[in-house]
Design an enzyme around this catalytic site. Structure first.
Site, PDB file in Angstrom:
ATOM      1  N   LEU A   8       0.917  -6.530   0.456  1.00 14.07           N
ATOM      2  CA  LEU A   8       1.838  -5.513  -0.058  1.00 14.07           C
ATOM      3  C   LEU A   8       2.606  -4.820   1.050  1.00 14.07           C
ATOM      4  CD1 LEU A   8      -0.456  -3.827  -2.750  1.00 14.07           C
ATOM      5  CD2 LEU A   8       1.381  -5.480  -3.147  1.00 14.07           C
ATOM      6  N   GLY A   9       2.002  -4.713   2.211  1.00 18.38           N
ATOM      7  CA  GLY A   9       2.677  -4.035   3.304  1.00 18.38           C
ATOM      8  C   GLY A   9       1.790  -3.944   4.528  1.00 18.38           C
ATOM      9  N   ILE A  10       2.421  -3.647   5.663  1.00 13.48           N
ATOM     10  CA  ILE A  10       1.715  -3.512   6.933  1.00 13.48           C
ATOM     11  C   ILE A  10       2.085  -2.168   7.534  1.00 13.48           C
ATOM     12  CG2 ILE A  10       1.380  -4.438   9.241  1.00 13.48           C
ATOM     13  CD1 ILE A  10       2.153  -7.179   8.168  1.00 13.48           C
ATOM     14  N   PHE A  13      -1.977   1.119  10.971  1.00 10.94           N
ATOM     15  CA  PHE A  13      -3.408   0.951  11.122  1.00 10.94           C
ATOM     16  C   PHE A  13      -3.948  -0.293  10.426  1.00 10.94           C
ATOM     17  CE2 PHE A  13      -2.905   5.561  11.631  1.00 10.94           C
ATOM     18  CZ  PHE A  13      -3.414   5.676  12.909  1.00 10.94           C
ATOM     19  N   GLY A  14      -3.084  -1.108   9.852  1.00 12.95           N
ATOM     20  CA  GLY A  14      -3.586  -2.303   9.197  1.00 12.95           C
ATOM     21  C   GLY A  14      -2.710  -2.731   8.043  1.00 12.95           C
ATOM     22  N   LYS A  32      -6.900  -1.571   1.417  1.00 12.62           N
ATOM     23  CA  LYS A  32      -6.394  -1.295   2.752  1.00 12.62           C
ATOM     24  C   LYS A  32      -7.402  -1.821   3.762  1.00 12.62           C
ATOM     25  CE  LYS A  32      -4.443   2.359   5.627  1.00 12.62           C
ATOM     26  NZ  LYS A  32      -4.072   3.781   5.686  1.00 12.62           N
ATOM     27  N   ASP A 128       0.981  13.951   6.912  1.00 15.36           N
ATOM     28  CA  ASP A 128       1.952  12.852   6.987  1.00 15.36           C
ATOM     29  C   ASP A 128       2.702  12.706   5.668  1.00 15.36           C
ATOM     30  OD1 ASP A 128       3.280  10.962   8.491  1.00 15.36           O
ATOM     31  OD2 ASP A 128       1.860   9.350   8.079  1.00 15.36           O
TER      32      ASP A 128
END
Length: 323
Positions: A8-10, A13-14, A32, A128
């Site tokens: 799904l995404g990068i 942190f991973g 995650k 964040d």
């Protein structure tokens, strides 16, 4: 097994993968997978688990479980089928959001932050807040996620000094002086988020000839010229309410005021958004970063500093009042 087709995404942190939980019931999940290479991976894992495992709010991404497996750190969340909010603001192939949807998401994120700051058993500072950390569920409700930088402490206690983390453009100016993340620093980031949602632009943009545009300063300048409506995202379909858009833009600038004591709390923000309180009457100059820069550069004399101080106190008085 983790497959690239389910990626799904990068992030920093991973990676995040889509999956399915078969027991006790079949549901779609997001996993995650915290990177081995990340020097802060374990700290992030502990922060997420400790701060959100017991949180329950309709505008937060729920954590279903977690584990450590063969040295890997895994976090399991409810899957948010409509993905990250930022793609609807910046990816033209993803379609866009109308004003009703944007305002609904804004109110949802505000409600989630109010819960974190005041309504849970401890104070949680997200640290964040930004569009890419807001996920959309099947009904396009905004849910604040990614608590890897979160800090928590008891109500009534003082925030502790920490390493400054977050994203440029969302960082409150006092963080560089105190290193203390507080509810007010989240409010500052929420102000930048409001500008993102309304203007469809990032808080800091690099343009040609290495020219940098700070969105807050640009919107403040538009207000000063009487053309604040020019700051609104031109891609918003079906029009919008001029009064509501103006309210959100001015609230964004107030939330991101350079002076911490001039910002509202998230409870006050909710009252402004719901029409239960009127925004204080402030000038564009009062909300400008330029004023703070001049103060730090010593360009204001003592009388001007006194005037600025009294204005700040007046703003706090107005913020605590209602209609």
């Amino acid at each position: 097994m983790f497959s690239d087709k389910n990626l799904l995404g990068i992030g920093g942190f991973g990676s995040v993968y889509k999956g399915k939980l078969r027991k006790p019931r079949s549901i779609e999940i997001s996993v995650k997978r915290v990177s081995h290479e990340s020097r802060q991976g374990t700290k992030e894992f502990i922060a997420e688990v400790s701060s959100i495992a017991r949180l329950r709010h309709r505008n937060l991404v729920p954590l279903l479980g977690y584990c450590r497996r063969k040295g890997e750190l895994l976090l399991v969340y409810d899957h948010m089928p409509n993905g990250s909010l930022d793609k609807y603001l910046y990816d033209r192939s993803a379609g866009t959001l109308d004003w009703r949807q944007r305002l609904h998401i804004i109110r949802g994120v505000a409600a989630g932050l109010l819960y974190l700051h005041e309504d849970w058993e401890q104070v949680i500072i997200h640290r964040d807040v930004k569009a890419s950390n807001v996920l959309l569920d099947s009904e396009m409700n905004g849910r604040l996620g990614d608590f890897g930088f979160a800090r928590l402490y008891d109500h009534g206690a003082n925030a502790q000094t920490t390493h400054v983390v977050g994203t440029m453009g969302y960082l409150a100016p006092e963080l560089g002086h105190t290193g203390k993340a507080t509810p007010s620093t989240d409010v500052f980031a929420f102000g930048a988020f409001l500008l993102e949602m309304t203007c469809g632009r990032r808080p800091i943009e690099q343009h040609e000839r290495e020219r940098t545009i700070v969105l807050m300063d640009w919107v403040t300048e538009q207000w000063r010229k009487g053309t604040i409506i020019h700051a609104v995202d031109t891609r918003i379909p079906n029009g919008f309410s001029l009064d509501k858009v103006t309210l959100v833009l001015k609230l964004a600038l107030l939330c991101s005021h350079p002076l911490r004591t001039a910002r509202p709390t998230m409870r006050q923000v909710m009252k402004y958004l719901n029409g239960d309180m009127l925004l204080p009457k402030l000038s564009p100059a009062y909300l400008s970063f330029t004023m703070l820069e001049r103060m730090f550069n010593g360009e204001f004399n003592q009388n001007m500093l006194a005037d600025a101080s009294s204005t700040s106190i007046g703003a706090i008085s107005d913020l605590s009042g209602g209609r």
